[in-house]
Design an enzyme around this catalytic site. Structure first.
Site, PDB file in Angstrom:
ATOM      1  N   TYR A 130       0.809  -1.232   0.000  1.00  0.00           N
ATOM      2  CA  TYR A 130       0.000   0.000   0.000  1.00  0.00           C
ATOM      3  C   TYR A 130       0.835   1.272   0.000  1.00  0.00           C
ATOM      4  O   TYR A 130       0.415   2.289   0.548  1.00  0.00           O
ATOM      5  CB  TYR A 130      -0.948   0.040   1.206  1.00  0.00           C
ATOM      6  CG  TYR A 130      -1.649  -1.234   1.560  1.00  0.00           C
ATOM      7  CD1 TYR A 130      -2.337  -1.982   0.610  1.00  0.00           C
ATOM      8  CD2 TYR A 130      -1.665  -1.705   2.872  1.00  0.00           C
ATOM      9  CE1 TYR A 130      -3.006  -3.152   0.948  1.00  0.00           C
ATOM     10  CE2 TYR A 130      -2.329  -2.877   3.224  1.00  0.00           C
ATOM     11  CZ  TYR A 130      -2.988  -3.599   2.250  1.00  0.00           C
ATOM     12  OH  TYR A 130      -3.651  -4.751   2.593  1.00  0.00           O
ATOM     13  N   HIS A 131       2.001   1.235  -0.634  1.00  0.00           N
ATOM     14  CA  HIS A 131       2.920   2.376  -0.546  1.00  0.00           C
ATOM     15  C   HIS A 131       3.035   3.107  -1.880  1.00  0.00           C
ATOM     16  O   HIS A 131       4.134   3.368  -2.372  1.00  0.00           O
ATOM     17  CB  HIS A 131       4.302   1.903  -0.074  1.00  0.00           C
ATOM     18  CG  HIS A 131       4.298   1.348   1.308  1.00  0.00           C
ATOM     19  ND1 HIS A 131       5.368   0.660   1.852  1.00  0.00           N
ATOM     20  CD2 HIS A 131       3.332   1.370   2.269  1.00  0.00           C
ATOM     21  CE1 HIS A 131       5.064   0.286   3.088  1.00  0.00           C
ATOM     22  NE2 HIS A 131       3.840   0.701   3.363  1.00  0.00           N
ATOM     23  N   TYR A 132       1.942   3.483  -2.467  1.00  0.00           N
ATOM     24  CA  TYR A 132       1.912   4.118  -3.784  1.00  0.00           C
ATOM     25  C   TYR A 132       2.524   5.522  -3.699  1.00  0.00           C
ATOM     26  O   TYR A 132       2.189   6.302  -2.807  1.00  0.00           O
ATOM     27  CB  TYR A 132       0.478   4.204  -4.301  1.00  0.00           C
ATOM     28  CG  TYR A 132      -0.368   3.021  -3.866  1.00  0.00           C
ATOM     29  CD1 TYR A 132       0.047   1.712  -4.129  1.00  0.00           C
ATOM     30  CD2 TYR A 132      -1.547   3.207  -3.155  1.00  0.00           C
ATOM     31  CE1 TYR A 132      -0.705   0.630  -3.692  1.00  0.00           C
ATOM     32  CE2 TYR A 132      -2.305   2.127  -2.730  1.00  0.00           C
ATOM     33  CZ  TYR A 132      -1.883   0.840  -2.996  1.00  0.00           C
ATOM     34  OH  TYR A 132      -2.622  -0.223  -2.565  1.00  0.00           O
TER      35      TYR A 132
END
Length: 581
Positions: A513-515
């Site tokens: 979830y590290h966009y």
């Protein structure tokens, strides 16, 4: 701790000094810091609604992605990654709520490595060396970390975000930490002078509850008269005076009504690495050829949407142990009793940040270097993919593949936990593209995972590191071993070969979830840059982007803390630029 969030703060005015788009990790920080200036009127616009108390109960984080506080994005189908997911698409959750993704995330607080920021500066981003950003990290924190040798020159003690290790951990986590020490890893404060080592997670928890950016930065200032907040409001367009190339305000929709609000000084886009580039492109700021496809007049031709980065891990690596029931699974079985204890005392198993418990930072290029530059993170979780139905749903695992892999093991696998070998410094880059000129239509997401094979190599090194940890006495004491069952689709590869683990990685491609990176920061000479080192969008005035999308390279850690740091630094730059520092 029983707070209640107001509905919209203040009555909407026609004009504000600053309009902030997005009340996520960055937007909440900016709203707080800019409204410190009493003669500035600030409007914060958020597409989602209020955060509530249950969202801040750490152990129920798995449920939040199933609610309407999640945008619910999906990647475009691929035949190179996400192969074990429904329709070969990975789920990409994003927070649509006050606090943004700091309400949905797993509450892991890291800064990354000092070299991340020094490298940003070396790319021409003046003022972003680690020595420049360290004061802002310290400004964020009130550190409550125990059992580690800490350098308080590196840590903050009076910030809005409590960074804590005061949460419940399992036997498996304690064994994992012992295993790392047995292998020669230092027990280390990874947010201190060096990153390499093993330790318990540092988490943004206060008295057992999640501290989102909303709770930490906005709850204390709800009565500031110069700060207005509009919730359930989707910004559809930046309004631009084409004669002066100046942003003059925004249009947004609330309750099917369209509003136009003017900005006297600046509009600041803090909508995240997916929504920020989408809004810029919808407004005519982006790749001209791409915009013309959707009948959007290009106003500023910039590489918006490129440079998309994310952290991935070969997920669902199931570790069995000799317990018939792991501590995490027992928590779920006894949830009601544990929840009552948590609400009364703020203690007990419900304080665990979604099962994330301990972590290793490891430099596979220089494994003996104590001050290395981590390219692998081993993230240990107390439960397994079988522990809770929402686990498999959150990641979108294909039910048929799930049944073949774990369906007949659910009782046995209750004595199981997981470790994610995460690729910390990926080389692959993706892109966000418009699907439509309708702002309610989600954009296309092409992460292009593993387009650079180096990322596969690092992923396999992470698995090999985990296998070495399983040989330690600490892990043998619990009889920890991998579930040795071939993944559907990988049957033609020899189990435990590099080729097998490559297939595994491409099948169970778990986003962390590290966009980031889609509105890249860079100097004027950088043709890939969208914003300057002062976060102003190039070739247009009165517009900045302040969120994880500005990262030129993804940091070697979890970006929630760094995103708040970016916003703290941006707030000071804005004050300087408007002569109020």
């Amino acid at each position: 701790m029983l707070w209640q969030e107001k509905s919209d703060f203040g009555k909407l005015d026609d004009t504000y000094d600053f309009i902030i788009v997005g009340a996520g990790s960055a937007g909440c920080v900016l709203a707080n810091r800019l409204s410190e200036m009493k003669n500035w009127k600030v409007l914060l616009i958020e597409a989602g609604g209020s955060e509530n108390l249950l969202m801040d109960v750490p152990q129920i984080v798995h449920l939040l992605q199933q609610l309407d506080v999640n945008w619910g994005y999906k990647t475009a189908p691929s035949n190179k990654y996400c192969l074990g997911m429904v329709n070969h698409q990975c789920n990409w959750p994003r927070g649509r709520v006050m606090g943004g993704s700091s309400v949905l995330n797993y509450m892991i607080y890291t800064r990354g490595n000092e070299r991340d920021y020094d490298n940003w500066a070396a790319m021409g981003n003046e003022g972003w060396e680690f020595k420049n950003v360290l004061p802002y990290f310290k400004k964020i924190e009130t550190v409550q970390v125990h059992g580690l040798n800490m350098s308080m020159d590196y840590r903050g003690t009076e910030g809005p975000i409590t960074v804590s290790t005061e949460f419940w951990t399992s036997k498996q986590a304690k064994a994992f930490i012992k295993a790392g020490i047995e292998m020669g890893m230092p027990l280390n404060d990874y947010n201190g002078p060096t990153q390499i080592g093993v330790s318990q997670i540092q988490s943004n928890l206060k008295r057992g509850f999640r501290q989102s950016s909303n709770v930490a930065y906005l709850y204390p200032i709800q009565n500031r008269r110069n700060l207005h907040v509009k919730k359930h409001s989707l910004v559809t367009k930046l309004v631009i005076d084409e004669k002066s190339n100046k942003v003059t305000g925004v249009k947004f929709i609330q309750d099917n009504k369209t509003f136009f609000v003017k900005a006297k000084r600046e509009v600041i886009v803090s909508a995240g690495a997916i929504n920020s580039p989408q809004l810029l492109m919808l407004s005519g700021i982006g790749p001209a050829k791409h915009l013309k496809k959707f009948d959007i007049k290009p106003i500023v031709d910039l590489p918006v949407g490129y440079n998309l980065m994310d952290h991935t891990a070969p997920g669902a690596i199931t570790l069995l142990c000799n317990h018939t029931n792991t501590d995490f699974n027992r928590i779920m079985d006894e949830f009601n009793t544990n929840f009552v204890n948590f609400m009364q005392r703020g203690k007990g198993p419900i304080t665990g940040p979604g099962g994330c418990e301990s972590v290793v930072f490891y430099d596979s290029e220089n494994p003996k270097a104590r001050d290395g530059y981590a390219d692998i993170e081993l993230l240990q979780l107390g439960g397994s993919v079988t522990s809770f139905p929402t686990f498999r749903n959150n990641f979108g695992i294909d039910p048929a593949i799930y049944d073949k892999m774990w369906g007949d093991l659910e009782d046995q696998a209750k004595g199981a936990f997981m470790v994610f070998p995460m690729v910390l410094r990926p080389k692959s880059r993706g892109r966000i593209l418009l699907k439509s000129n309708n702002p309610k239509k989600y954009p296309l997401i092409f992460p292009n995972y593993f387009s650079d094979h180096k990322d596969i190599e690092i992923s396999i090194r992470g698995i090999r590191l985990l296998q070495e940890m399983l040989k330690t006495n600490a892990m043998k004491a619990l009889n920890v071993r991998m579930l040795e069952r071939k993944v559907p689709g990988c049957e033609n590869y020899v189990y435990d070969s590099d080729e097998y683990w490559e297939c595994y990685t491409r099948t169970f491609t778990f986003t962390i979830y590290h966009y980031s990176g889609t509105c890249k920061m860079g100097p004027p000479s950088d043709k890939a840059a969208v914003v300057s080192p002062r976060l102003r969008v190039y070739n247009i005035s009165n517009l900045r982007v302040v969120d994880a999308s500005i990262m030129p390279d993804i940091i070697a850690g979890h970006p929630n803390g760094p995103t708040m740091m970016i916003a703290e630094k941006a707030a000071d730059m804005i004050k300087e630029d408007w002569h109020y520092k």
